[in-house]
Design an enzyme around this catalytic site. Sequence first.
Site, PDB file in Angstrom:
ATOM      1  N   CYS A   1      28.703  31.128  23.351  1.00 27.79           N
ATOM      2  CA  CYS A   1      28.905  31.724  24.156  1.00 27.79           C
ATOM      3  C   CYS A   1      29.132  31.762  25.193  1.00 27.79           C
ATOM      4  CB  CYS A   1      27.350  31.981  23.488  1.00 27.79           C
ATOM      5  SG  CYS A   1      27.000  33.805  24.380  1.00 27.79           S
TER       6      CYS A   1
ATOM      7  N   GLU B   1       1.183  -1.427   0.214  1.00 26.41           N
ATOM      8  CA  GLU B   1       0.166  -0.073   0.147  1.00 26.41           C
ATOM      9  C   GLU B   1       0.599   1.347  -0.004  1.00 26.41           C
ATOM     10  OE1 GLU B   1      -2.253   0.147   3.292  1.00 26.41           O
ATOM     11  OE2 GLU B   1      -2.615  -2.489   3.858  1.00 26.41           O
TER      12      GLU B   1
ATOM     13  N   LYS C   1      10.707   3.336   3.726  1.00 33.77           N
ATOM     14  CA  LYS C   1      10.612   4.188   3.331  1.00 33.77           C
ATOM     15  C   LYS C   1      11.028   5.067   2.037  1.00 33.77           C
ATOM     16  CE  LYS C   1       8.480   6.661   6.975  1.00 33.77           C
ATOM     17  NZ  LYS C   1       8.833   7.214   7.659  1.00 33.77           N
TER      18      LYS C   1
ATOM     19  N   LYS D   1       2.012   4.572   1.310  1.00 37.59           N
ATOM     20  CA  LYS D   1       1.622   5.305   2.821  1.00 37.59           C
ATOM     21  C   LYS D   1       2.239   7.191   2.692  1.00 37.59           C
ATOM     22  CE  LYS D   1       4.296   4.923   7.882  1.00 37.59           C
ATOM     23  NZ  LYS D   1       4.103   6.119   7.769  1.00 37.59           N
TER      24      LYS D   1
ATOM     25  N   CYS E   1      29.787  36.941  20.333  1.00 36.37           N
ATOM     26  CA  CYS E   1      28.453  36.055  20.982  1.00 36.37           C
ATOM     27  C   CYS E   1      27.858  37.680  20.105  1.00 36.37           C
ATOM     28  CB  CYS E   1      27.839  36.049  21.580  1.00 36.37           C
ATOM     29  SG  CYS E   1      25.983  35.463  21.877  1.00 36.37           S
TER      30      CYS E   1
ATOM     31  N   TYR F   1      -8.535   7.744   3.052  1.00 35.33           N
ATOM     32  CA  TYR F   1      -8.537   6.634   2.046  1.00 35.33           C
ATOM     33  C   TYR F   1      -8.327   5.613   3.429  1.00 35.33           C
ATOM     34  CZ  TYR F   1      -7.346   7.205  -2.184  1.00 35.33           C
ATOM     35  OH  TYR F   1      -7.421   7.955  -3.518  1.00 35.33           O
TER      36      TYR F   1
ATOM     37  N   CYS G   1      25.135  38.739  22.191  1.00 35.36           N
ATOM     38  CA  CYS G   1      25.127  39.322  23.438  1.00 35.36           C
ATOM     39  C   CYS G   1      26.639  39.393  23.807  1.00 35.36           C
ATOM     40  CB  CYS G   1      24.631  38.495  24.402  1.00 35.36           C
ATOM     41  SG  CYS G   1      26.568  37.247  25.301  1.00 35.36           S
TER      42      CYS G   1
ATOM     43  N   CYS H   1      23.178  36.206  28.337  1.00 35.97           N
ATOM     44  CA  CYS H   1      23.175  36.335  26.582  1.00 35.97           C
ATOM     45  C   CYS H   1      20.847  36.001  26.932  1.00 35.97           C
ATOM     46  CB  CYS H   1      23.480  35.276  26.036  1.00 35.97           C
ATOM     47  SG  CYS H   1      23.061  34.924  24.775  1.00 35.97           S
TER      48      CYS H   1
ATOM     49  N   ASP I   1       0.964  10.496   4.054  1.00 37.66           N
ATOM     50  CA  ASP I   1       1.542  11.747   4.846  1.00 37.66           C
ATOM     51  C   ASP I   1       0.538  11.713   4.921  1.00 37.66           C
ATOM     52  OD1 ASP I   1       3.557  11.969   5.838  1.00 37.66           O
ATOM     53  OD2 ASP I   1       4.493  13.299   4.326  1.00 37.66           O
TER      54      ASP I   1
HETATM   55  N1  5U1 Z   1      -1.127   2.053   3.718  1.00 44.31           N
HETATM   56  C1  5U1 Z   1      -0.851   2.042   5.966  1.00 44.31           C
HETATM   57  N2  5U1 Z   1      -0.845   2.933   5.992  1.00 44.31           N
HETATM   58  N3  5U1 Z   1      -0.864   2.681   7.250  1.00 44.31           N
HETATM   59  C2  5U1 Z   1       0.004   2.920   8.077  1.00 44.31           C
HETATM   60  N4  5U1 Z   1      -1.043   0.956   5.932  1.00 44.31           N
HETATM   61  C3  5U1 Z   1      -0.719   1.538   7.117  1.00 44.31           C
HETATM   62  N5  5U1 Z   1      -1.464   0.537   8.323  1.00 44.31           N
HETATM   63  C4  5U1 Z   1      -0.386   0.895   9.605  1.00 44.31           C
HETATM   64  C5  5U1 Z   1      -0.324   2.557  10.002  1.00 44.31           C
HETATM   65  C6  5U1 Z   1       0.501   2.806  11.123  1.00 44.31           C
HETATM   66  O1  5U1 Z   1      -0.539   0.379  10.509  1.00 44.31           O
HETATM   67  C7  5U1 Z   1      -0.911  -1.673  10.292  1.00 44.31           C
HETATM   68  C8  5U1 Z   1      -0.393  -2.314  10.624  1.00 44.31           C
HETATM   69  C9  5U1 Z   1      -1.984  -1.443  11.386  1.00 44.31           C
END
Ligand code: 5U1
Length: 675
Positions: free
Chosen positions: A429, A114, A317, A116, A411, A228, A414, A435, A118
């Site tokens: 410093c 899958e 990562k 990951k 510095c 998602y 100061c 300071c 952000d």
């Molecule tokens: N896509 C995805 N991101 N993510 C983050 N799956 C997924 N699964 C997670 C986490 C923290 O934890 C499971 C392994 C429980």
Amino acid sequence: MNKAQAERRINELRAEIDQHDYRYYVLDAPSVPDAEYDRLMRELQALEHDYPEFSSAESPTQRVGGEPLEGFAEVRHETPMLSLANAFSEEEIHQFHDRVLRGLETEHADYVAEPKLDGVAIALRYRDGRLQQAATRGDGVTGEDVTSNVRTIAAIPLQLRTPRVAPAWPATLEVRGEIYMPLAGFIQYNEKLKKDGGKELVNPRNAAAGSLRQLDPRLTAQRPLAFYAYSMVAAEGMPESHFEALALLKRWGFPVNPEIQRVRDAVGCLAYYRAMAEKRPNLPYDIDGVVFKLDDREQQSTLGFVSRAPRWAIAQKFPAQEEITRLLEIDVQVGRTGTITPVARLQPVFVGGVTVTNATLHNLDEIRRKDVRAGDWVVVRRAGDVIPEVARVVIERREGDPAEFQMPEHCPVCGSAVERDEGEAAFRCTGGLFCAAQRTRSIQHFVSRKALDIEGLGEKLVVQLVESGLVHSVADIYMLTREQLTGLERMGEKSADNLLAELDRSKTPDLDRLLYALGIRDVGEVTARSLALHFKSLDKIMQANEEELLDVPDIGPVVAGHVHSFFREPHNTDVIAQLEAAGVRWQAVESAGGEQPLDGQTWVLTGTLGMPRARAKNLLEALGARVSGSVSAKTSVVLAGEAAGSKLRKAKKLGVEVIDEAAFNRLLESYGSSL
Ligand code: 5U1
């Protein structure tokens, strides 16, 4: 239209809008133009207004956001929300896969791969198909109830769909996934903020997190958030395959990432990783890696967990992101303990998801090693949340012969002399608390989240307080009056009252937090806790000689020296006396029993480690683990250094998890242990 006709039309409209939402968010196949969708929504709003007796919390009109909240309630996760172990190389994926095969005594394994995202992890609880509660991850055990905000996110179903052929949803269901802000929405939203003179959001992740933390759900409703689903928490009638569970979630109305695939063995995982790395720049959302999970739930439970992360899943990562930009000049910053850090002022550059204008150059040795000079073109690197750094100079693009950088002799804040400690890379410093920069930073540290956690006293406000002369030391913050605060720029009466209440609340810190807050050199959270547990009183710590300090687990001669000399400085003991006089009362802490992250685990150290073995042992013990000399089936983890021999072989034979020192350091970092 009579009442019965109105009710029928309301139901028709809701079903039609739900169907359009499903096609748009889940199937990614919109079926009507926006104008038609808006018309249906307005008709429904008008009817619900005229016939309030037919109102429903699940109606699509309810996404606009309800009344503002006072705060977020705590929610305990019945099933803890785990974190994921990270891999940063192909080698680590092979090691992970080998461990899985050994643990399952099999030759092949199927994984679900899958992207990951952000964003922000969220747990959604449904009862009888209706959304009941949405909670953030928090510390994995307790999160925050953000239901009112989550209800405004159109991609999250308020009412589950009943598929024609697939099984119906169970009476109680918990679904987890990621709330994120798509890049297009992020850019548009920022443009709007800029036009309205507001502060722009830093990156899509922060934007999503900030949106969920709004107390007024109507504000969240205006943010372009999406979702998602990535897991179904064990439920009645749930498929044995994680992949099939996701397919079922999709039929019940949850958006599931279309990039998710089933792959076989490490080879399949790595091919997926490479494919996603290539796709990444064209995806409509930020990802920071990919996740691999064993597909079979029974196999998942056979492997179980280690240190709050499943053994059956791993995140790979993406490497640090790099960009080239111009280094305009080299400046210096004065830190909390006087360390003078050279900082690169950069032509702004978008890297790793944020615009970077400053990057650390670490110290003079690093500048010389990399031969960094003002005016150079440099590679700036930013990985995840870490501070951006200048990785290297693009030497071919250097123009002329720019001068080498020199450390200032005084510095810049100061004017005190700058000195270099013997055998150390850092320059300092010598101004101490004379300071203003050191004072400011030590106060910022004192009030920070891991220290006394004083909400409403942000970094900028501390600068303002020091600059205005209202605050000279950490004790002075407790002397602030309402008049002084409201006299400050941008400080309203309500904020001043809130801050005074927060300050009052912070007057009974645990001893370990207070010790950490004092900012003694090299005393991180773990060391502060060890000191607090060992001595149980600040007076005893203050009176302890270096030998007595060495009795504390996690403390070596250098730190013992720092602690000892800290309490021999009159200005430090004065501050402590002033804190007491201001009514601050610290509480002894009890041994954490059950609270430490590695509680109940047995670790074995083997081979040659970069850090002294005694230190590794102390750190592990401070985190709750027992350290043993021999490997058995009961061993939780083996930490293997260079040239590890028989213990490593035995661990492998028994299928015991083995980690190297780099992984160990990352684990420590994730627990905020001082290295
Ligand atoms: N896509 C995805 N991101 N993510 C983050 N799956 C997924 N699964 C997670 C986490 C923290 O934890 C499971 C392994 C429980």
